[in-house]
Motif scaffolding. Structure first.
Motif, PDB file in Angstrom:
ATOM      1  N   GLY A 157       0.791  -1.224   0.000  1.00  0.00           N
ATOM      2  CA  GLY A 157       0.000   0.000   0.000  1.00  0.00           C
ATOM      3  C   GLY A 157       0.819   1.268   0.000  1.00  0.00           C
ATOM      4  N   VAL A 158       2.106   1.163  -0.292  1.00  0.00           N
ATOM      5  CA  VAL A 158       2.981   2.330  -0.309  1.00  0.00           C
ATOM      6  C   VAL A 158       2.806   3.063  -1.640  1.00  0.00           C
ATOM      7  CG1 VAL A 158       5.371   3.149  -0.230  1.00  0.00           C
ATOM      8  CG2 VAL A 158       4.654   1.216   1.200  1.00  0.00           C
ATOM      9  N   ARG A 159       2.634   4.370  -1.566  1.00  0.00           N
ATOM     10  CA  ARG A 159       2.554   5.219  -2.749  1.00  0.00           C
ATOM     11  C   ARG A 159       3.683   6.240  -2.683  1.00  0.00           C
ATOM     12  NH1 ARG A 159       0.022   1.566  -3.686  1.00  0.00           N
ATOM     13  NH2 ARG A 159      -2.170   1.374  -4.290  1.00  0.00           N
ATOM     14  N   GLY A 160       4.172   6.660  -3.835  1.00  0.00           N
ATOM     15  CA  GLY A 160       5.293   7.577  -3.771  1.00  0.00           C
ATOM     16  C   GLY A 160       5.653   8.221  -5.081  1.00  0.00           C
ATOM     17  N   VAL A 161       6.915   8.639  -5.149  1.00  0.00           N
ATOM     18  CA  VAL A 161       7.409   9.471  -6.236  1.00  0.00           C
ATOM     19  C   VAL A 161       8.699   8.866  -6.787  1.00  0.00           C
ATOM     20  CG1 VAL A 161       8.383  11.729  -6.798  1.00  0.00           C
ATOM     21  CG2 VAL A 161       6.366  11.572  -5.329  1.00  0.00           C
ATOM     22  N   ILE A 162       8.773   8.794  -8.107  1.00  0.00           N
ATOM     23  CA  ILE A 162       9.989   8.397  -8.803  1.00  0.00           C
ATOM     24  C   ILE A 162      10.554   9.642  -9.467  1.00  0.00           C
ATOM     25  CG2 ILE A 162      10.977   6.988 -10.651  1.00  0.00           C
ATOM     26  CD1 ILE A 162       8.532   5.131 -10.345  1.00  0.00           C
ATOM     27  N   LEU A 163      11.717  10.107  -9.020  1.00  0.00           N
ATOM     28  CA  LEU A 163      12.360  11.259  -9.641  1.00  0.00           C
ATOM     29  C   LEU A 163      13.627  10.785 -10.340  1.00  0.00           C
ATOM     30  CD1 LEU A 163      12.303  14.335 -10.086  1.00  0.00           C
ATOM     31  CD2 LEU A 163      13.808  14.534  -8.093  1.00  0.00           C
ATOM     32  N   GLN A 164      13.611  10.845 -11.653  1.00  0.00           N
ATOM     33  CA  GLN A 164      14.778  10.456 -12.446  1.00  0.00           C
ATOM     34  C   GLN A 164      15.658  11.678 -12.660  1.00  0.00           C
ATOM     35  OE1 GLN A 164      14.035   9.119 -16.501  1.00  0.00           O
ATOM     36  NE2 GLN A 164      15.790   7.725 -16.399  1.00  0.00           N
ATOM     37  N   VAL A 165      16.894  11.615 -12.181  1.00  0.00           N
ATOM     38  CA  VAL A 165      17.836  12.730 -12.304  1.00  0.00           C
ATOM     39  C   VAL A 165      18.877  12.378 -13.356  1.00  0.00           C
ATOM     40  CG1 VAL A 165      19.571  14.120 -11.125  1.00  0.00           C
ATOM     41  CG2 VAL A 165      17.481  13.467  -9.924  1.00  0.00           C
ATOM     42  N   LEU A 166      18.969  13.215 -14.389  1.00  0.00           N
ATOM     43  CA  LEU A 166      19.907  12.980 -15.475  1.00  0.00           C
ATOM     44  C   LEU A 166      20.766  14.210 -15.723  1.00  0.00           C
ATOM     45  CD1 LEU A 166      17.582  11.239 -18.105  1.00  0.00           C
ATOM     46  CD2 LEU A 166      19.193  10.128 -16.546  1.00  0.00           C
ATOM     47  N   ASP A 167      21.971  13.973 -16.195  1.00  0.00           N
ATOM     48  CA  ASP A 167      22.825  15.044 -16.683  1.00  0.00           C
ATOM     49  C   ASP A 167      22.326  15.448 -18.074  1.00  0.00           C
ATOM     50  OD1 ASP A 167      25.834  16.260 -16.272  1.00  0.00           O
ATOM     51  OD2 ASP A 167      25.395  15.864 -18.384  1.00  0.00           O
ATOM     52  N   PRO A 168      22.416  16.738 -18.430  1.00  0.00           N
ATOM     53  CA  PRO A 168      21.923  17.151 -19.753  1.00  0.00           C
ATOM     54  C   PRO A 168      22.582  16.418 -20.913  1.00  0.00           C
ATOM     55  CG  PRO A 168      23.114  18.931 -18.642  1.00  0.00           C
ATOM     56  CD  PRO A 168      22.841  17.882 -17.624  1.00  0.00           C
ATOM     57  N   ALA A 169      23.833  15.993 -20.749  1.00  0.00           N
ATOM     58  CA  ALA A 169      24.491  15.233 -21.813  1.00  0.00           C
ATOM     59  C   ALA A 169      23.856  13.854 -21.985  1.00  0.00           C
ATOM     60  CB  ALA A 169      25.983  15.089 -21.519  1.00  0.00           C
ATOM     61  N   GLU A 170      23.350  13.298 -20.887  1.00  0.00           N
ATOM     62  CA  GLU A 170      22.661  12.009 -20.983  1.00  0.00           C
ATOM     63  C   GLU A 170      21.319  12.148 -21.683  1.00  0.00           C
ATOM     64  OE1 GLU A 170      24.259   9.670 -17.022  1.00  0.00           O
ATOM     65  OE2 GLU A 170      22.724  11.203 -16.764  1.00  0.00           O
ATOM     66  N   GLU A 171      20.771  13.340 -21.659  1.00  0.00           N
ATOM     67  CA  GLU A 171      19.497  13.595 -22.328  1.00  0.00           C
ATOM     68  C   GLU A 171      19.701  13.896 -23.812  1.00  0.00           C
ATOM     69  OE1 GLU A 171      15.221  14.800 -22.349  1.00  0.00           O
ATOM     70  OE2 GLU A 171      16.468  13.584 -21.015  1.00  0.00           O
ATOM     71  N   ASP A 185      20.844  20.720 -14.925  1.00  0.00           N
ATOM     72  CA  ASP A 185      20.990  22.134 -15.272  1.00  0.00           C
ATOM     73  C   ASP A 185      19.659  22.878 -15.175  1.00  0.00           C
ATOM     74  OD1 ASP A 185      19.748  21.003 -17.457  1.00  0.00           O
ATOM     75  OD2 ASP A 185      20.956  22.066 -18.959  1.00  0.00           O
ATOM     76  N   ALA A 186      18.613  22.202 -14.712  1.00  0.00           N
ATOM     77  CA  ALA A 186      17.293  22.813 -14.556  1.00  0.00           C
ATOM     78  C   ALA A 186      17.137  23.366 -13.141  1.00  0.00           C
ATOM     79  CB  ALA A 186      16.194  21.800 -14.857  1.00  0.00           C
ATOM     80  N   SER A 187      16.048  24.090 -12.915  1.00  0.00           N
ATOM     81  CA  SER A 187      15.803  24.732 -11.621  1.00  0.00           C
ATOM     82  C   SER A 187      15.606  23.713 -10.508  1.00  0.00           C
ATOM     83  CB  SER A 187      14.558  25.618 -11.728  1.00  0.00           C
ATOM     84  OG  SER A 187      14.116  26.014 -10.450  1.00  0.00           O
ATOM     85  N   VAL A 188      16.431  23.800  -9.483  1.00  0.00           N
ATOM     86  CA  VAL A 188      16.293  22.888  -8.352  1.00  0.00           C
ATOM     87  C   VAL A 188      15.064  23.246  -7.522  1.00  0.00           C
ATOM     88  CG1 VAL A 188      17.795  24.241  -6.831  1.00  0.00           C
ATOM     89  CG2 VAL A 188      17.554  21.784  -6.463  1.00  0.00           C
ATOM     90  N   GLN A 189      14.701  24.538  -7.494  1.00  0.00           N
ATOM     91  CA  GLN A 189      13.509  24.955  -6.751  1.00  0.00           C
ATOM     92  C   GLN A 189      12.251  24.336  -7.360  1.00  0.00           C
ATOM     93  OE1 GLN A 189      15.875  27.094  -7.747  1.00  0.00           O
ATOM     94  NE2 GLN A 189      16.600  28.182  -5.926  1.00  0.00           N
ATOM     95  N   SER A 190      12.159  24.354  -8.685  1.00  0.00           N
ATOM     96  CA  SER A 190      10.995  23.772  -9.354  1.00  0.00           C
ATOM     97  C   SER A 190      10.905  22.272  -9.095  1.00  0.00           C
ATOM     98  CB  SER A 190      11.065  24.043 -10.863  1.00  0.00           C
ATOM     99  OG  SER A 190      11.014  25.419 -11.128  1.00  0.00           O
ATOM    100  N   ALA A 191      12.058  21.610  -9.096  1.00  0.00           N
ATOM    101  CA  ALA A 191      12.067  20.174  -8.839  1.00  0.00           C
ATOM    102  C   ALA A 191      11.596  19.866  -7.426  1.00  0.00           C
ATOM    103  CB  ALA A 191      13.469  19.607  -9.063  1.00  0.00           C
ATOM    104  N   LEU A 192      12.064  20.642  -6.451  1.00  0.00           N
ATOM    105  CA  LEU A 192      11.659  20.415  -5.067  1.00  0.00           C
ATOM    106  C   LEU A 192      10.159  20.652  -4.892  1.00  0.00           C
ATOM    107  CD1 LEU A 192      12.211  19.851  -2.096  1.00  0.00           C
ATOM    108  CD2 LEU A 192      12.854  22.259  -1.830  1.00  0.00           C
ATOM    109  N   LEU A 193       9.654  21.707  -5.493  1.00  0.00           N
ATOM    110  CA  LEU A 193       8.232  22.004  -5.380  1.00  0.00           C
ATOM    111  C   LEU A 193       7.399  20.880  -5.987  1.00  0.00           C
ATOM    112  CD1 LEU A 193       6.141  24.039  -4.433  1.00  0.00           C
ATOM    113  CD2 LEU A 193       6.319  25.177  -6.652  1.00  0.00           C
ATOM    114  N   TRP A 194       7.847  20.347  -7.129  1.00  0.00           N
ATOM    115  CA  TRP A 194       7.118  19.235  -7.743  1.00  0.00           C
ATOM    116  C   TRP A 194       7.133  18.006  -6.832  1.00  0.00           C
ATOM    117  CZ3 TRP A 194       8.071  14.213  -8.999  1.00  0.00           C
ATOM    118  CH2 TRP A 194       7.079  13.575  -9.737  1.00  0.00           C
ATOM    119  N   VAL A 195       8.317  17.673  -6.285  1.00  0.00           N
ATOM    120  CA  VAL A 195       8.430  16.518  -5.393  1.00  0.00           C
ATOM    121  C   VAL A 195       7.513  16.664  -4.190  1.00  0.00           C
ATOM    122  CG1 VAL A 195       9.973  15.358  -3.750  1.00  0.00           C
ATOM    123  CG2 VAL A 195      10.753  15.833  -6.077  1.00  0.00           C
TER     124      VAL A 195
END
Length: 291
Positions: free
Chosen positions: A200-214, A273-283
């Motif tokens: 019954g655990v629900r949660g969040v998957i946050l995939q963190v990539l370097d821009p070169a990997e993208e 290289d994206a906004s860390v604030q936006s990522a935290l707010l989404w999480v």
């Protein structure tokens, strides 16, 4: 005998990074706008929160007749949710997370640790219990737990090239946050999420990539080597690999998104290289939706 000086050097290195990481996480947490009501939700608490119109399925005993008498509508008096929840973190510490394509970019591990600790600060301030997945650091509240979490995040030493999610000892019907590049064995990721979902655990998957990997900005002769040299590939025409690589990466993202949908989790990809604030707010909001 030689192992002891090596362990001491690793401990001293982690200790030197601890205050800066805590300071950055505190600052990041303080910059996130949580809204006027923060994490207030309707539930079983004692504090009044808001009135709302009577809805189908509501009992007439829920009606606040004094408020309803002032209008032609019927209103229900809602109370604030005050039951603390538990959140388990799994932050990938594998060697692949140490990758950074440019000197002006932090490694993926740094971004993952920062986001995890800042999210923990927000959750603990809201009265939640936060800990690490597994048995090493069970969910607890308080500033002391923030310190223990930061120590544990920095003490993790890279093992293999790619990490495997940890889903042991998760509290039933709790929440979880998994942060990784998720470029390793997908079957292990599936097993962990299905195991968590069964409890019954629900949660969040946050995939963190370097821009070169993208973007795969490579051309000509190139040697691709994993962080621990367990995988090595050489080519004279790296640009010929771009379309195939981008397609494979998109397949992995689609698979993660589908797995999240099946298990009731939420998925997002974040570049360093994206906004860390936006990522935290989404999480933070994603964890809130998972209650």
């Amino acid at each position: 005998m030689s192992a002891h000086p090596q362990l001491r050097r690793r401990a001293e290195a982690a200790a030197s990074r601890l205050p800066p990481l805590l300071a950055r996480a505190e600052n990041l947490a303080n910059t996130v706008l949580l809204g006027e009501h923060g994490r207030r939700r309707s539930g079983l608490g004692d504090d009044f929160w808001q009135y709302r119109p009577l809805q189908e399925g509501d009992s007439y005993r829920m009606i606040d007749w004094r408020r309803s008498a002032k209008t032609n509508a019927q209103y229900v008096r809602q109370k604030e949710w005050q039951i603390a929840q538990s959140v388990s973190l799994w932050i990938d510490s594998a060697a692949s997370m140490d990758y950074a394509s440019r000197k002006d970019l932090a490694p993926k591990s740094d971004r993952a640790q920062l986001l995890a600790l800042a999210a923990s600060i927000l959750l603990i301030r809201a009265g939640e219990r936060v800990g690490l997945a597994g048995t090493a650091l069970p969910p607890q509240r308080g500033d002391g737990q923030i310190w223990r979490l930061s120590q544990a995040l920095l003490d993790d030493n890279p093992g293999d090239d790619y990490g495997s999610p940890e889903a042991r000892a998760m509290i039933p019907h709790s929440r979880a946050l998994f942060i990784s590049d998720f470029l390793g064995d997908f079957a292990q990721m599936e097993h962990a999420l299905y195991k968590a979902a069964d409890r019954g655990v629900r949660g969040v998957i946050l995939q963190v990539l370097d821009p070169a990997e993208e973007a795969f900005p490579f051309s000509g002769r190139a040697i691709f080597e994993s962080m621990r040299a367990q995988v090595l590939y050489e080519t004279r025409k790296a640009n010929d690999l771009r379309d195939h690589y981008v397609a494979r990466l998109q397949e992995r993202k689609d698979a993660l998104r589908k797995l999240a949908r099946i298990t009731g989790w939420q998925y997002e990809c974040h570049l360093t290289d994206a906004s860390v604030q936006s990522a935290l707010l989404w999480v933070y909001r994603a964890l809130e939706r998972g209650r």
